[in-house]
Each structure stands twice: as structure tokens, then as C-alpha cells.
Design a protein around this motif. Structure first.
Motif, mmCIF file in Angstrom:
data_model
loop_
_atom_site.group_PDB
_atom_site.id
_atom_site.type_symbol
_atom_site.label_atom_id
_atom_site.label_comp_id
_atom_site.label_asym_id
_atom_site.label_seq_id
_atom_site.Cartn_x
_atom_site.Cartn_y
_atom_site.Cartn_z
ATOM 1 N N ASP A 222 0.847 -1.198 0.000
ATOM 2 C CA ASP A 222 0.000 0.000 0.000
ATOM 3 C C ASP A 222 0.883 1.248 0.000
ATOM 4 O O ASP A 222 1.375 1.682 1.042
ATOM 5 C CB ASP A 222 -0.901 -0.025 1.239
ATOM 6 N N TRP B 281 5.064 1.116 8.509
ATOM 7 C CA TRP B 281 5.775 -0.123 8.194
ATOM 8 C C TRP B 281 4.800 -1.257 7.859
ATOM 9 O O TRP B 281 4.805 -1.792 6.749
ATOM 10 C CB TRP B 281 6.661 -0.541 9.376
ATOM 11 N N ASP C 261 1.156 -1.149 13.266
ATOM 12 C CA ASP C 261 -0.003 -0.313 13.564
ATOM 13 C C ASP C 261 -1.280 -1.152 13.555
ATOM 14 O O ASP C 261 -1.463 -1.990 12.670
ATOM 15 C CB ASP C 261 -0.142 0.793 12.505
ATOM 16 N N PHE D 225 0.199 4.263 2.358
ATOM 17 C CA PHE D 225 0.420 4.092 3.796
ATOM 18 C C PHE D 225 1.900 4.352 4.060
ATOM 19 O O PHE D 225 2.756 3.682 3.480
ATOM 20 C CB PHE D 225 0.003 2.663 4.178
ATOM 21 N N ASN D 226 2.217 5.324 4.909
ATOM 22 C CA ASN D 226 3.629 5.684 5.093
ATOM 23 C C ASN D 226 4.290 4.987 6.288
ATOM 24 O O ASN D 226 5.435 5.289 6.612
ATOM 25 C CB ASN D 226 3.811 7.211 5.148
ATOM 26 N N SER E 227 0.652 -2.674 8.956
ATOM 27 C CA SER E 227 -0.543 -2.624 9.797
ATOM 28 C C SER E 227 -1.167 -4.007 9.815
ATOM 29 O O SER E 227 -1.110 -4.747 8.832
ATOM 30 C CB SER E 227 -1.541 -1.569 9.296
ATOM 31 N N THR F 270 13.081 -5.446 13.485
ATOM 32 C CA THR F 270 12.037 -5.106 14.450
ATOM 33 C C THR F 270 11.381 -3.826 13.964
ATOM 34 O O THR F 270 12.066 -2.831 13.720
ATOM 35 C CB THR F 270 12.628 -4.906 15.859
ATOM 36 N N ILE F 271 10.071 -3.862 13.804
ATOM 37 C CA ILE F 271 9.361 -2.719 13.211
ATOM 38 C C ILE F 271 8.114 -2.368 14.030
ATOM 39 O O ILE F 271 7.557 -3.220 14.728
ATOM 40 C CB ILE F 271 8.921 -3.011 11.749
ATOM 41 N N PRO F 272 7.649 -1.111 13.922
ATOM 42 C CA PRO F 272 6.363 -0.762 14.502
ATOM 43 C C PRO F 272 5.236 -1.451 13.723
ATOM 44 O O PRO F 272 5.317 -1.582 12.497
ATOM 45 C CB PRO F 272 6.277 0.758 14.296
#
Lengths: 125, 89
Positions: free
Chosen positions: A33, A39, A89, A36-37, A41, A85-87
Motif C-alpha cells: 500500500d 511499516w 499499527d 500508507f507511510n 498494519s 524489528t518494526i512498529p
């Protein structure tokens, strides 16, 4: 290189290996996507299944111009053979791969059902 | 180890976060940090700034393990843009 396919709904899909809190990896299909800015969702039920840890909150703007406060978790995933390791959402939609996760990559999409999706690492100019 | 959970509703979280950011944090961080992330602990008002969201939060959690963290992108009202977010029916 990461490869995927465009589905019948014209969505570019790639497979992702995400680590759950139990240390196992789970393969999830995610939609690429470019609007979507972030990492990645994930919907609440997948976040619960992976038992990800809640970390923080922030405010987002949605496609229709409205805003919302959303939960952010963190997860480890395998991205192009590397462990990151990423956020993560929380969003009420199918899993989405955003531009921050694709940072440093070239995205090529053959736009027709069954078309190929390719993400390959590039050196920024 | 206890698992951190939000202790405020989303509305309250945003209200407290905005209040602390506007009154205490913004004047200290806005110059020269455009686009970076500020992580604020709602309960102590302590904060960390970093280009990396995870690095800012990790530093805050190193001193406040139970921090209730609100993040702000400096110079923007939003930390994320969700494009065509649609709910499947």
C-alpha cells in the motif's frame, strides 16, 4: 528480492514472515500500500493471535481525510532474508505493507490479475 | 515482567498527549527537528526525540519502563497516513 502476485481484486500481495510472542513465525499475506507511510498494519485479531506487545499510541490521518488515534505494537519479521524489528499499527483492514518497510527498495508491479510483484533492494542515489 | 497496557482511553490519551506536547515539548524541539519523532511519557512529561520511532521509545522506556507513550511527528499533526483504509465486509 521479495516476490508476490496481483490478486483478482487488483491488490499487490506479498507474503510476510512475522514472529509471534511464542517465537514461531507466521506467514501472512499483506497488501503493498503506497498510500500508507508506516511499516506494517495488522487487524486486531492478528495482533492478538501473534500476542504482540502494546507499545504506544499516535494520531493518523485516513484516506477520507478523517483522523484517528491508533495503537502501535512492535514485531520482528523476516524482510528479504533479514530480521527486522518494526512498529506494527493496529488498523481494521487486511494486513498492509507501507512505504517505511519498503524504504530502500524498488517496487515493480505488473498490473493485471496474476501479475508479478517484485521488491528489490536499490542503492539510493 | 508485567505487560504494559494503555491506562487511558484513546480520547484521554490524545488529549493529555496534545496538552503536554503543546505546552512543554514543542517549544524545546521544533527548531531543527522537522520530521523527527517525539516520544512523550504522559505521566512524567519526560520525552525523547529521534528520527527513529523505535529508538526514541526505547530510550524513554529505558528510564520509564512503564511509560504511557504518545508519539508526535514534529511539524505534522500525524505520525501516519493510512491511504485507502477500508474495512472488509
Amino acid at each position: 528480492m521479495i516476490t508476490g502476485i496481483v490478486n483478482r481484486d487488483f491488490e499487490p500481495i506479498i507474503p510476510l514472515s512475522v514472529y509471534g510472542a511464542d517465537g514461531k513465525t507466521y506467514i501472512k499475506n499483506a497488501i503493498v500500500d503506497t498510500g500508507f507511510n508506516g511499516w506494517l498494519s495488522l487487524p486486531p485479531n492478528l495482533i492478538a493471535q501473534l500476542n504482540l506487545r502494546w507499545k504506544r499510541r499516535g494520531r493518523a490521518i485516513l484516506g477520507d481525510g478523517s483522523e484517528c488515534v491508533f495503537n502501535i505494537y512492535e514485531a520482528m519479521l523476516v524482510w528479504d532474508g533479514e530480521l527486522l524489528t518494526i512498529p506494527v499499527d493496529e488498523a481494521d483492514s487486511e494486513p498492509l505493507v507501507g512505504m517505511s518497510l519498503m524504504n530502500g527498495y524498488q517496487l515493480v508491479v505488473q498490473v493485471f490479475p496474476g501479475g508479478l510483484v517484485e521488491l528489490s533492494k536499490v542503492s539510493p542515489v | 515482567m508485567t505487560t504494559k497496557q494503555p491506562r487511558y482511553s484513546k480520547e484521554e490519551f490524545a488529549r493529555l498527549g496534545d496538552e503536554i506536547y503543546e505546552s512543554q515539548v514543542r517549544p524545546q524541539v521544533e527548531a531543527g527537528n522537522y520530521g523527527k519523532i517525539v516520544a512523550i511519557d504522559l505521566e512524567t512529561g519526560d520525552f525523547e526525540v529521534d528520527a527513529s520511532e523505535i529508538a526514541a521509545c526505547d530510550r524513554l522506556e529505558a528510564t520509564h519502563p512503564d511509560a504511557q507513550i504518545w508519539i508526535v511527528r514534529i511539524g505534522s499533526g500525524y505520525v501516519r497516513r493510512f491511504g485507502g483504509q477500508t474495512k472488509r465486509i
